[in-house]
Motif scaffolding. Structure first.
Motif, PDB file in Angstrom:
ATOM      1  N   GLY A   1     -12.916  -5.315  10.201  1.00  7.29           N
ATOM      2  CA  GLY A   1     -11.796  -5.810  11.000  1.00  7.29           C
ATOM      3  C   GLY A   1     -11.793  -7.325  11.113  1.00  7.29           C
ATOM      4  O   GLY A   1     -10.723  -7.956  11.063  1.00  7.29           O
ATOM      5  N   GLN A   2     -12.988  -7.910  11.256  1.00  8.27           N
ATOM      6  CA  GLN A   2     -13.072  -9.374  11.328  1.00  8.27           C
ATOM      7  C   GLN A   2     -12.631 -10.005  10.010  1.00  8.27           C
ATOM      8  O   GLN A   2     -11.944 -11.033  10.000  1.00  8.27           O
ATOM      9  CB  GLN A   2     -14.522  -9.811  11.650  1.00  8.27           C
ATOM     10  N   TYR A   3     -13.026  -9.391   8.899  1.00  9.82           N
ATOM     11  CA  TYR A   3     -12.655  -9.934   7.591  1.00  9.82           C
ATOM     12  C   TYR A   3     -11.161  -9.744   7.312  1.00  9.82           C
ATOM     13  O   TYR A   3     -10.513 -10.608   6.714  1.00  9.82           O
ATOM     14  CB  TYR A   3     -13.504  -9.301   6.484  1.00  9.82           C
ATOM     15  N   ALA A   4     -10.626  -8.614   7.772  1.00  5.00           N
ATOM     16  CA  ALA A   4      -9.202  -8.358   7.577  1.00  5.00           C
ATOM     17  C   ALA A   4      -8.352  -9.386   8.323  1.00  5.00           C
ATOM     18  O   ALA A   4      -7.264  -9.756   7.859  1.00  5.00           O
ATOM     19  CB  ALA A   4      -8.854  -6.945   8.038  1.00  5.00           C
ATOM     20  N   GLN A   5      -8.850  -9.856   9.458  1.00  3.82           N
ATOM     21  CA  GLN A   5      -8.094 -10.830  10.262  1.00  3.82           C
ATOM     22  C   GLN A   5      -7.868 -12.148   9.528  1.00  3.82           C
ATOM     23  O   GLN A   5      -6.927 -12.880   9.839  1.00  3.82           O
ATOM     24  CB  GLN A   5      -8.815 -11.092  11.586  1.00  3.82           C
ATOM     25  N   VAL A   6      -8.764 -12.459   8.586  1.00  3.88           N
ATOM     26  CA  VAL A   6      -8.588 -13.708   7.829  1.00  3.88           C
ATOM     27  C   VAL A   6      -8.104 -13.417   6.408  1.00  3.88           C
ATOM     28  O   VAL A   6      -8.234 -14.242   5.508  1.00  3.88           O
ATOM     29  CB  VAL A   6      -9.890 -14.560   7.813  1.00  3.88           C
ATOM     30  N   ASP A   7      -7.567 -12.211   6.232  1.00  2.00           N
ATOM     31  CA  ASP A   7      -6.922 -11.813   4.965  1.00  2.00           C
ATOM     32  C   ASP A   7      -7.849 -11.815   3.761  1.00  2.00           C
ATOM     33  O   ASP A   7      -7.434 -12.103   2.641  1.00  2.00           O
ATOM     34  CB  ASP A   7      -5.703 -12.704   4.668  1.00  2.00           C
TER      35      ASP A   7
END
Length: 199
Positions: free
Chosen positions: A138-144
């Motif tokens: 989820g953290q990585y998805a937030q920065v695309d």
């Protein structure tokens, strides 16, 4: 001012957690837990049907505090998500320098119960590890970052490898080295994301 007494169940879980983490699941008897908690065996069995139930409760009680600690370390770190990822490893290394550190309680329990895949504690441990992995994704998805689930899985492999290797060698430098590897993985994914797509 009087100090409120802990409920018996809470005292039992506290005692079991300290003993299981410090000495291992198989090495600790129900008698030892009751004695450390300051309760009778009858009281212990009133709250928990078996030692297996206590083992499951021990891991359940560690789940959210551990996840919140990872979130705190990640959130407090400065820099990119690559730096923040490394910071979790560096904090784990700092924790491992404490004389009472005995490794990851979830991995140690899984090792002791490896021949009992249906044990409730095995599912609790697996769920905990998966929650950490999903949170990272989820953290990585937030920065695309592309394919954040795969990246999170790679970082989790580094983390659990660090936990295991530190337990063998008693050397926190392995977590620091794993942190550098995790940072490089995440940084490489960030660079891919910034590359212009071909026409």
């Amino acid at each position: 001012m009087t100090v409120a007494k802990k409920p018996a169940r809470e005292k039992i879980v506290d005692a079991a957690s300290r003993l299981f983490y410090g000495e291992g699941i198989r090495a600790v008897s129900v008698d030892a837990i009751a004695e450390k908690a300051g309760v009778t065996k009858n009281t212990l069995y009133y709250h928990f049907k078996s030692k297996d139930d206590l083992v499951a409760e021990y891991l359940t009680s560690r789940d959210q505090p551990n996840l919140k600690l990872y979130e705190k370390w990640f959130g407090a770190a400065v820099g990119s998500v690559a730096d923040k990822t490394e910071s979790i490893f560096l904090q784990v290394a700092n924790s491992a320098r404490h004389p009472k550190w005995k490794g990851c309680g979830f991995l140690r329990t899984a090792g002791e119960l490896a021949n009992l895949p249906g044990h409730p504690a095995m599912k609790i441990g697996a769920d905990h590890k998966k929650r950490f992995e999903s949170w990272l994704a989820g953290q990585y998805a937030q920065v695309d970052i592309g394919d954040p689930e795969s990246l999170a899985r790679q970082v989790v492999l580094l983390m659990d490898g660090a936990f295991s290797t530190m337990l063998v060698h008693r050397d926190p430098a392995y977590a620091e080295e794993a942190g550098r590897a995790a940072k490089a993985l995440v940084a490489a994914k960030l660079m891919e994301q910034r590359q212009p797509s071909p026409d």
